[in-house]
Scaffold this active site. Structure first.
Site, mmCIF file in Angstrom:
data_model
loop_
_atom_site.group_PDB
_atom_site.id
_atom_site.type_symbol
_atom_site.label_atom_id
_atom_site.label_comp_id
_atom_site.label_asym_id
_atom_site.label_seq_id
_atom_site.Cartn_x
_atom_site.Cartn_y
_atom_site.Cartn_z
ATOM 1 N NE ARG A 166 -1.938 -5.716 9.377
ATOM 2 C CZ ARG A 166 -0.910 -4.961 9.049
ATOM 3 N NH1 ARG A 166 -0.726 -3.785 9.634
ATOM 4 N NH2 ARG A 166 -0.034 -5.373 8.163
ATOM 5 C CG ASP A 197 2.014 -0.652 10.343
ATOM 6 O OD1 ASP A 197 0.833 -0.620 9.935
ATOM 7 O OD2 ASP A 197 2.950 -0.066 9.767
ATOM 8 N N GLY A 253 0.815 -1.213 0.000
ATOM 9 C CA GLY A 253 0.000 0.000 0.000
ATOM 10 C C GLY A 253 0.843 1.254 0.000
HETATM 11 C C1 S3P Z 1 2.991 3.807 6.239
HETATM 12 C C2 S3P Z 1 1.885 4.326 6.853
HETATM 13 C C3 S3P Z 1 0.884 3.513 7.562
HETATM 14 C C4 S3P Z 1 1.376 2.095 7.826
HETATM 15 C C5 S3P Z 1 2.114 1.502 6.674
HETATM 16 C C6 S3P Z 1 3.285 2.368 6.265
HETATM 17 C C7 S3P Z 1 3.916 4.716 5.548
HETATM 18 O O1 S3P Z 1 -0.288 3.447 6.768
HETATM 19 O O2 S3P Z 1 0.292 1.259 8.181
HETATM 20 O O3 S3P Z 1 2.587 0.212 7.011
HETATM 21 O O4 S3P Z 1 5.070 4.338 5.276
HETATM 22 O O5 S3P Z 1 3.522 5.866 5.285
HETATM 23 P P1 S3P Z 1 -1.349 4.653 6.811
HETATM 24 O O6 S3P Z 1 -0.606 5.903 6.741
HETATM 25 O O7 S3P Z 1 -2.241 4.465 5.628
HETATM 26 O O8 S3P Z 1 -2.077 4.491 8.119
#
Ligand code: S3P
Length: 443
Positions: A355, A324, A98
């Site tokens: 989760r 996380d 993501g």
């Molecule tokens: C991340 C932000 C988080 C986290 C992901 C990494 C990042 O997600 O859960 O593992 O590197 O910006 P969200 O910002 O969508 O909450």
């Protein structure tokens, strides 16, 4: 980018002892490749996480025209400059990541060409409108599957305008997507953030020489970025990942006789919520050799078996700083006395898996009582070593769910099997060998 056939795995452990050198920070690794690709000249990165997620970002940066290669221990990125991305020849496949797709969509959205993105079965379920909504304000248009899901084509803005955007969900990925889009737009892009999330983008943008200011208005952070800067290549030493450190730390707390040192972990306050929570629960977890490295606080973590862990209500305002880490926290909670209450965590439902559902189902199969609602869950602790185990649990393509249940297995009465350990390679390819080095056994 698929893992092939599922690879079930189970773990047992006696006392865990020794030092656990966990890999580089995933968030910082992604950003060092993306900003390196947007600078002119060579950025050098050491300590880069070589997991599948970060490799997906590396491949994407190559597709946009940057050179990304490893020489010895150093990753070298020859960037193409702000606004200098080339039109990729093919679909950008971000696998399970993501962070890759959302940050890259942002960075590319203020370039005047279309890019098509896809990912694995987990990523294709995740919401992208949270990113494409603000990108539309810059002038980019997204065409994807129903529900704003991948595969999706984003037609970039050839004449982008700067935006002011208040992020409606606590998400560093959304904040970062807007800031990265703002780089190639003229004028000032402003992001308003009501709940502070990880600030690696802000720190690194400043490090690359962007004109970026973080102010406070009422209870919000207001980040102002002046567009079209010349980014200057950097030499970056990526700190070790607190989210990966969480697994050996929590394993040591719940496996009798354990004493584990996890050296050199970044303790940026936007990331360190789990460790504070564990200490509130009575964990024998100390910070040794506290220092600053590359502008980030860090320390060696020392975790010892903690037979007196007690359930607590986790302060909801801490959620973003440990988002996380709730899966592994729920495993510690199952080995504590009393109930652990986790509120304000709706975001857990849209991670690599839902989760809350994935952990609740697996824990219940192992004899643990869990209650949950839209944005909360509670785990009734069974005391040290009290988890029955003996079940096979589904990880739903989620690396953190897989590692959490492997750690749970090490402390359970009977071993727990995860149905597929393949996803572990997305963020922590050396998880098994590192845990074996501490004394764990896998089969
Ligand atoms: C991340 C932000 C988080 C986290 C992901 C990494 C990042 O997600 O859960 O593992 O590197 O910006 P969200 O910002 O969508 O909450």
């Amino acid at each position: 980018m698929s893992h092939g056939p599922a690879t079930p795995l189970s773990a047992t452990a006696g006392a865990l002892t020794g030092a656990a050198h966990v890999p580089g920070d995933k968030s910082i690794s992604h950003r060092s490749l993306i900003l390196g690709a947007m600078a002119v000249g060579e950025t050098q990165v050491t300590g880069l996480l070589e997991g599948e997620d970060v490799m997906a970002t590396a491949a994407a940066m190559r597709a946009f025209g940057a050179t990304v290669e490893k020489r010895g221990d150093v990753w070298s990125v020859h960037g193409v400059g702000v606004g200098g991305f080339l039109e990729p020849e093919d679909v950008i496949d971000c696998g399970n990541s993501g962070t890759s797709v959302r940050l890259i969509m942002g960075a590319a959205a203020t370039h005047g060409f279309a890019v098509t993105y896809t990912g694995d079965g987990s990523l294709r379920k995740r919401p992208m409108a949270r990113v494409t909504d603000p990108l539309a304000l810059f002038g980019a248009a997204a065409h994807g599957r129903s529900g704003g899901r991948l595969p999706m084509t984003v037609v970039g803005a050839s004449d982008p305008v700067p935006v002011r955007y208040e992020v409606p969900v606590p998400s560093a990925q959304v904040k970062s997507a807007v800031l990265l889009a703002g780089l190639a737009a003229p004028g000032e892009t402003v992001v308003v953030e009501r709940e502070a999330t990880r600030d690696h983008s802000e720190r690194m943008l400043k490090g690359f020489g962007a004109d970026l200011e973080v102010g406070i208005e009422g209870d919000a952070n207001v980040i102002t970025l002046r567009g079209q800067p010349d980014l200057t290549p950097q030499t970056i030493a990526v700190p070790r990942d607190p989210s990966s450190a969480a697994f050996p730390v929590c394993a040591a707390l719940i496996v009798p006789g354990s004493d584990v040192l996890v050296p050199n972990i970044g303790l940026n306050p936007t990331r360190a919520g789990l460790f504070e929570t564990l200490r509130d629960m009575g964990a024998d977890l100390t910070y040794e050799n506290v220092r600053e490295e590359g502008g980030e606080p860090c320390a060696d973590l020392r975790a010892r078996f903690s037979p007196d862990l007690r359930g607590i209500e986790v302060p909801p305002e801490r959620a973003a700083s440990m988002i996380d880490e709730y899966p592994i926290l729920s495993v510690v909670a199952a080995n504590a006395s009393g109930t652990t209450v986790m509120r304000g965590v709706a975001e857990l439902r849209v991670k690599e898996s839902d989760r809350i559902a994935a952990m609740a189902d697996g824990l219940q199969a192992c004899g643990v009582t869990v209650r949950d609602g839209d944005d909360w869950w509670e785990v009734d602790g069974r005391g040290p070593g009290g988890v029955e185990g003996g079940a096979t649990v589904a990880v739903h393509l989620d690396h953190r769910v897989a590692m959490s249940f492997l750690v749970a297995s090490m402390a359970a009465k009977r071993a727990i099997t995860v149905d597929d350990s393949g996803p572990v390679a997305t963020s922590f390819p050396a998880f098994r060998s590192l845990m074996e080095g501490l004394g764990a056994r896998f089969s």
